[in-house]
Structure formats: C-alpha cells, structure tokens
Write a protein that holds these residues in place. Structure first.
Motif, PDB file in Angstrom:
ATOM      1  N   HIS A  38       0.763  -1.248   0.092  1.00 33.89           N
ATOM      2  CA  HIS A  38       0.108  -0.102  -0.226  1.00 33.89           C
ATOM      3  C   HIS A  38       0.735   1.371  -0.118  1.00 33.89           C
ATOM      4  N   TYR A  39       0.542   2.335  -0.752  1.00 39.10           N
ATOM      5  CA  TYR A  39       1.109   3.705  -0.500  1.00 39.10           C
ATOM      6  C   TYR A  39      -0.012   4.578  -0.490  1.00 39.10           C
ATOM      7  N   ASN A  40       0.082   5.882   0.043  1.00 42.72           N
ATOM      8  CA  ASN A  40      -0.838   6.832   0.123  1.00 42.72           C
ATOM      9  C   ASN A  40      -0.630   8.034  -0.896  1.00 42.72           C
ATOM     10  N   SER A  43       3.002  10.670  -5.073  1.00 40.40           N
ATOM     11  CA  SER A  43       4.510  10.560  -5.231  1.00 40.40           C
ATOM     12  C   SER A  43       5.028   9.427  -4.853  1.00 40.40           C
ATOM     13  N   SER A  44       4.646   8.518  -4.024  1.00 44.09           N
ATOM     14  CA  SER A  44       5.028   7.234  -3.607  1.00 44.09           C
ATOM     15  C   SER A  44       4.935   6.407  -4.308  1.00 44.09           C
ATOM     16  N   LYS A  45       4.233   6.359  -5.560  1.00 39.41           N
ATOM     17  CA  LYS A  45       4.033   5.190  -6.347  1.00 39.41           C
ATOM     18  C   LYS A  45       5.446   4.518  -6.850  1.00 39.41           C
ATOM     19  N   GLU A  66      -3.051   2.131  -4.181  1.00 43.61           N
ATOM     20  CA  GLU A  66      -3.059   3.590  -3.409  1.00 43.61           C
ATOM     21  C   GLU A  66      -4.320   3.674  -2.517  1.00 43.61           C
ATOM     22  N   ALA A  67      -4.156   4.262  -1.392  1.00 46.15           N
ATOM     23  CA  ALA A  67      -5.343   4.458  -0.615  1.00 46.15           C
ATOM     24  C   ALA A  67      -5.127   5.451   0.535  1.00 46.15           C
ATOM     25  N   ASP A  68      -5.795   6.531   0.744  1.00 43.18           N
ATOM     26  CA  ASP A  68      -5.730   7.244   2.093  1.00 43.18           C
ATOM     27  C   ASP A  68      -6.523   6.542   3.049  1.00 43.18           C
ATOM     28  N   LEU A  69      -5.740   5.937   4.015  1.00 43.36           N
ATOM     29  CA  LEU A  69      -6.222   5.275   4.894  1.00 43.36           C
ATOM     30  C   LEU A  69      -7.018   5.805   6.187  1.00 43.36           C
ATOM     31  N   ASN A  94       0.189  -2.449   9.821  1.00 47.36           N
ATOM     32  CA  ASN A  94       0.065  -0.884   9.585  1.00 47.36           C
ATOM     33  C   ASN A  94       1.210  -0.244   9.868  1.00 47.36           C
ATOM     34  N   THR A  95       1.983   0.614   8.999  1.00 35.98           N
ATOM     35  CA  THR A  95       3.050   1.512   9.358  1.00 35.98           C
ATOM     36  C   THR A  95       2.808   2.829   9.305  1.00 35.98           C
ATOM     37  N   ALA A  96       1.477   3.033   8.710  1.00 35.26           N
ATOM     38  CA  ALA A  96       1.145   4.564   8.414  1.00 35.26           C
ATOM     39  C   ALA A  96       1.441   5.399   9.433  1.00 35.26           C
ATOM     40  N   PRO A 190      13.579   6.364  18.042  1.00 37.65           N
ATOM     41  CA  PRO A 190      13.651   7.238  16.902  1.00 37.65           C
ATOM     42  C   PRO A 190      14.406   6.624  15.794  1.00 37.65           C
ATOM     43  N   MET A 191      13.656   6.493  14.624  1.00 38.48           N
ATOM     44  CA  MET A 191      14.428   5.455  13.447  1.00 38.48           C
ATOM     45  C   MET A 191      15.141   6.515  12.467  1.00 38.48           C
ATOM     46  N   ASP A 192      16.137   6.068  11.941  1.00 39.45           N
ATOM     47  CA  ASP A 192      16.881   6.777  10.966  1.00 39.45           C
ATOM     48  C   ASP A 192      16.151   6.692   9.460  1.00 39.45           C
ATOM     49  N   GLY A 194      13.544   9.225   6.729  1.00 37.88           N
ATOM     50  CA  GLY A 194      13.301  10.662   6.289  1.00 37.88           C
ATOM     51  C   GLY A 194      12.118  11.051   7.370  1.00 37.88           C
ATOM     52  N   PHE A 195      11.335  10.263   7.836  1.00 33.89           N
ATOM     53  CA  PHE A 195      10.234  10.596   8.966  1.00 33.89           C
ATOM     54  C   PHE A 195      10.632  11.433   9.847  1.00 33.89           C
ATOM     55  N   PHE A 196      11.631  10.994  10.537  1.00 35.29           N
ATOM     56  CA  PHE A 196      12.332  11.471  11.751  1.00 35.29           C
ATOM     57  C   PHE A 196      12.871  12.888  11.734  1.00 35.29           C
ATOM     58  N   TYR A 197      13.827  13.194  10.733  1.00 41.08           N
ATOM     59  CA  TYR A 197      14.741  14.238  10.682  1.00 41.08           C
ATOM     60  C   TYR A 197      14.083  15.621  10.686  1.00 41.08           C
TER      61      TYR A 197
HETATM   62  N1  LIG Z   1      11.249   7.343  12.047  1.00 43.71           N
HETATM   63  C1  LIG Z   1      10.877   7.337  13.456  1.00 43.71           C
HETATM   64  O1  LIG Z   1      11.865   7.994  13.785  1.00 43.71           O
HETATM   65  C2  LIG Z   1       9.791   6.618  14.003  1.00 43.71           C
HETATM   66  C3  LIG Z   1       9.867   6.265  15.314  1.00 43.71           C
HETATM   67  C4  LIG Z   1       9.106   5.591  15.682  1.00 43.71           C
HETATM   68  C5  LIG Z   1       7.751   5.081  15.271  1.00 43.71           C
HETATM   69  N2  LIG Z   1       7.955   5.511  13.685  1.00 43.71           N
HETATM   70  C6  LIG Z   1       6.527   5.276  13.312  1.00 43.71           C
HETATM   71  O2  LIG Z   1       6.960   4.208  12.212  1.00 43.71           O
HETATM   72  C7  LIG Z   1       6.018   4.169  10.989  1.00 43.71           C
HETATM   73  C8  LIG Z   1       6.810   4.206   9.887  1.00 43.71           C
HETATM   74  O3  LIG Z   1       7.628   5.277   9.782  1.00 43.71           O
HETATM   75  P1  LIG Z   1       9.075   5.479   8.944  1.00 43.71           P
HETATM   76  O4  LIG Z   1      10.205   6.264   9.462  1.00 43.71           O
HETATM   77  O5  LIG Z   1       9.050   4.228   8.028  1.00 43.71           O
HETATM   78  O6  LIG Z   1       8.549   6.591   7.750  1.00 43.71           O
HETATM   79  P2  LIG Z   1       7.742   6.603   6.551  1.00 43.71           P
HETATM   80  O7  LIG Z   1       8.310   5.900   5.459  1.00 43.71           O
HETATM   81  O8  LIG Z   1       7.248   8.174   6.202  1.00 43.71           O
HETATM   82  O9  LIG Z   1       6.050   5.969   7.001  1.00 43.71           O
HETATM   83  C9  LIG Z   1       5.098   6.644   7.182  1.00 43.71           C
HETATM   84  C10 LIG Z   1       4.170   6.122   6.330  1.00 43.71           C
HETATM   85  O10 LIG Z   1       2.767   6.464   6.505  1.00 43.71           O
HETATM   86  C11 LIG Z   1       1.960   6.770   5.165  1.00 43.71           C
HETATM   87  N3  LIG Z   1       0.834   7.910   5.550  1.00 43.71           N
HETATM   88  C12 LIG Z   1       0.817   8.863   5.699  1.00 43.71           C
HETATM   89  N4  LIG Z   1      -0.385   9.301   5.819  1.00 43.71           N
HETATM   90  C13 LIG Z   1      -1.133   8.509   5.170  1.00 43.71           C
HETATM   91  C14 LIG Z   1      -2.702   8.179   5.045  1.00 43.71           C
HETATM   92  N5  LIG Z   1      -3.454   9.331   5.141  1.00 43.71           N
HETATM   93  N6  LIG Z   1      -3.007   7.119   4.653  1.00 43.71           N
HETATM   94  C15 LIG Z   1      -2.303   5.859   4.324  1.00 43.71           C
HETATM   95  N7  LIG Z   1      -0.863   6.064   4.777  1.00 43.71           N
HETATM   96  C16 LIG Z   1      -0.334   7.411   4.988  1.00 43.71           C
HETATM   97  C17 LIG Z   1       3.220   7.227   4.329  1.00 43.71           C
HETATM   98  O11 LIG Z   1       2.611   6.770   2.891  1.00 43.71           O
HETATM   99  P3  LIG Z   1       2.852   8.152   1.626  1.00 43.71           P
HETATM  100  O12 LIG Z   1       4.232   8.741   2.227  1.00 43.71           O
HETATM  101  O13 LIG Z   1       2.609   7.613   0.660  1.00 43.71           O
HETATM  102  O14 LIG Z   1       1.808   9.273   2.074  1.00 43.71           O
HETATM  103  C18 LIG Z   1       4.446   6.421   4.805  1.00 43.71           C
HETATM  104  O15 LIG Z   1       4.345   5.075   3.840  1.00 43.71           O
HETATM  105  C19 LIG Z   1       5.116   5.504  11.269  1.00 43.71           C
HETATM  106  O16 LIG Z   1       4.099   4.957  11.914  1.00 43.71           O
HETATM  107  C20 LIG Z   1       5.873   6.157  12.328  1.00 43.71           C
HETATM  108  O17 LIG Z   1       5.127   7.059  13.265  1.00 43.71           O
HETATM  109  C21 LIG Z   1       8.655   6.166  13.165  1.00 43.71           C
END
Ligand SMILES: NC(=O)c1ccc[n+]([C@@H]2O[C@H](COP(=O)([O-])OP(=O)(O)OC[C@H]3O[C@@H](n4cnc5c(N)ncnc54)[C@H](OP(=O)(O)O)[C@@H]3O)[C@@H](O)[C@H]2O)c1
Length: 251
Positions: A38-40, A43-45, A66-69, A94-96, A190-192, A194-197
């Motif tokens: 799944h992607y949302n 641009s993630s396609k 693709e879905a907005d969850l 679910n990692t969203a 806190p994971m390395d 692009g979500f974190f920085y």
């Molecule tokens: N990185 C960290 O520091 C960290 C630490 C602890 C926990 N987490 C958690 O780990 C998970 C994965 O994070 P990641 O670091 O791998 O970053 P990531 O790749 O940016 O993951 C976030 C995901 O959420 C999806 N998303 C956002 N809005 C959405 C929506 N409306 N519907 C469906 N999907 C949606 C994004 O999809 P699109 O990009 O396609 O919109 C993306 O695939 C997240 O739940 C995050 O809260 C992250």
C-alpha cells in the motif's frame, strides 16, 4: 497450532512504499509471502512499484494499491484488492503514521485532526477491517512509537494520537480469542528515516542518539525482523506493545 511460516500467506502492509514498511515487505518476501504493497501519496507510487518488484525478485508475489487510510471506504478498498488478487488475507501490518513536534500551546485544530486521522483513525479501521477479513490464525501488527513510554514534552499530539492504538490492540486481541489471531503493537525508537529528521534539530538528534545503548538511532533493520517474528514464530505474543529501541525508553 497455527502455521508459523509466511509461505503463501497474504500480508497487507499499510505504508509499504519505502522505509520500514518497504523493508518489512522485502523481509517476508523471501519466505514466499504474497504482499499487498500500500501507498498513500501519488508521489510514493514509484517507490511502491520498486518495493513490489523487490518482493517478486525475492520469491514472493505482490500487488500495489493507493489508498488514503484515513477514509474507511479506502481501507475497505485495500482489503478488497487483497482478496481480489489473492483470495484471502492472513496478516495486516500497518506502518502509516505522521509526526508533528511542537509545544502543545502551538498545536492547531488542523494539526490535531490530521494527526488523529492518520495515527488513530487509520490504525483503528485497518484493525477493524483486518478483524473482519483475516483468516483464522492470522496476525495484526500496528506500528506506534517508543515515545509512548517517554516523559517528555513537544510530542503531545504525535504520541497522544498513537497512544489509543495500545488500547485498540488490547481490545481486539481479546475479541479475537478463539480464532488464533494475535494482535500487537510495535514501538520503535527514533528511527533513522526521512520521517524522523524534519521534526528534529542537531541537538535533539544528538540527545535521541545518546538515549540508546550504542549512541545510535534505531534502524529499520532492527524493527523489520521483530515484525516478521510476530507474524511467524512470535505468534504467542498477543495484546502487547513491544518496545524495540535499544533501551531508549522502557516501561
Ligand atoms: N522514523 C521514526 O523516527 C519513527 C519512530 C517511531 C515510530 N515511527 C513510526 O513508524 C512508522 C513508519 O515510519 P517510517 O520512519 O518508515 O516513515 P515513512 O516511510 O514516512 O512512513 C509513514 C507512512 O505513513 C503513510 N501515510 C501517511 N499518511 C497516510 C494516509 N493518510 N493514509 C495512508 N498512509 C499514510 C506514508 O505514505 P505516503 O508517504 O505514501 O503518504 C508512509 O508510508 C510510522 O507509523 C511512524 O509513526 C517512526
């Protein structure tokens, strides 16, 4: 006893285009899993297509959707795609997620609504749909955050909107007794990625690093094997939140 391998298991992964979700898809592919990537965001396609190809290259099968969850009809649509492609669903991961870091006094109504829509509502309805659709012996895993065990400011709306998932997890795991479906939450440090920085500063990154046992951030490679474990040999873990974080927070 439920099957403990992922051979021919159908796994729906929310947020699988890149980072953690993508690595989970790749990790389980070599076992012969059938993965719904799944992607949302549009641009993630491309990344989602690459993940799907990597799954096939590793010996699994895949479809991309693709879905907005945050929209329940789109959650239902994601499971429909899975069943249309593979006739069943065994596991849902679910990692969203979405993060905002700011003082509570500065959190807007829009910030609040967005964060609860992705971190709580999407998680809830992914779990609800999984409860309806999963085969007996299935598994449900939702990714939360190690901040659930932290005494800290600035993450009120992020950690606060992830926090209900713990209760969803406990409740659903209990409701699914008798079907051998385990339901858990995984809480990374806190994971390395692009979500974190973007939410952090140089100083706060140094602080986060100093809070784990080796002075480093959590890697997606530290988390994906734990998720795979919960989907396989870890089937007896049920109703729990697993903090996987090098000691960053404990409870
Ligand atoms: N990185 C960290 O520091 C960290 C630490 C602890 C926990 N987490 C958690 O780990 C998970 C994965 O994070 P990641 O670091 O791998 O970053 P990531 O790749 O940016 O993951 C976030 C995901 O959420 C999806 N998303 C956002 N809005 C959405 C929506 N409306 N519907 C469906 N999907 C949606 C994004 O999809 P699109 O990009 O396609 O919109 C993306 O695939 C997240 O739940 C995050 O809260 C992250």
């Amino acid at each position: 006893m439920p099957g403990r391998t992922l051979k021919d298991k159908v796994v729906v992964i929310g947020g699988a285009s890149r980072n953690l979700g993508s690595l989970i898809a790749r990790e389980i592919a070599s076992d012969g899993a059938k993965v719904v990537v799944h992607y949302n965001s549009p641009s993630s396609k491309d990344d989602a297509m690459k993940t799907a190809q990597a799954v096939k290259d590793a010996g699994g099968e895949s479809v991309v959707h693709e879905a907005d969850l945050t929209k329940t009809d789109e959650v239902e649509g994601l499971f429909e795609v899975a069943i249309g492609a593979f006739d069943k669903v065994d596991c849902m991961v679910n990692t969203a997620g979405m993060v905002i870091k700011k003082p509570m006094a500065e959190v807007t109504e829009d910030d609040y609504d967005k964060m609860f829509a992705v971190n709580s509502k999407a998680a809830f309805f992914m779990m609800r749909e999984a409860a309806k659709r999963l085969e007996d012996g299935g598994k449900i895993v939702t990714v939360v955050t190690s901040l659930l065990a932290a005494y800290t400011g600035l993450y009120s709306v992020y950690a606060g909107s992830k926090s209900p998932v713990e209760h969803f997890t406990r409740a659903l795991s209990k409701e699914l007794f008798g079907r051998n479906i385990s339901v858990n939450a995984v809480a990374p440090g806190p994971m390395d990625t692009g979500f974190f920085y973007p939410a952090e500063t140089e100083d706060s990154i140094a602080f986060h690093k100093s809070s784990s046992m080796n002075g480093e951030l959590t890697k997606i490679g530290d988390i994906a094997p734990c998720v795979k474990f919960l989907l396989t040999d870890g089937w007896w873990v049920n109703g729990q939140t697993l903090f996987v974080n090098g000691g960053y927070t404990t409870r």
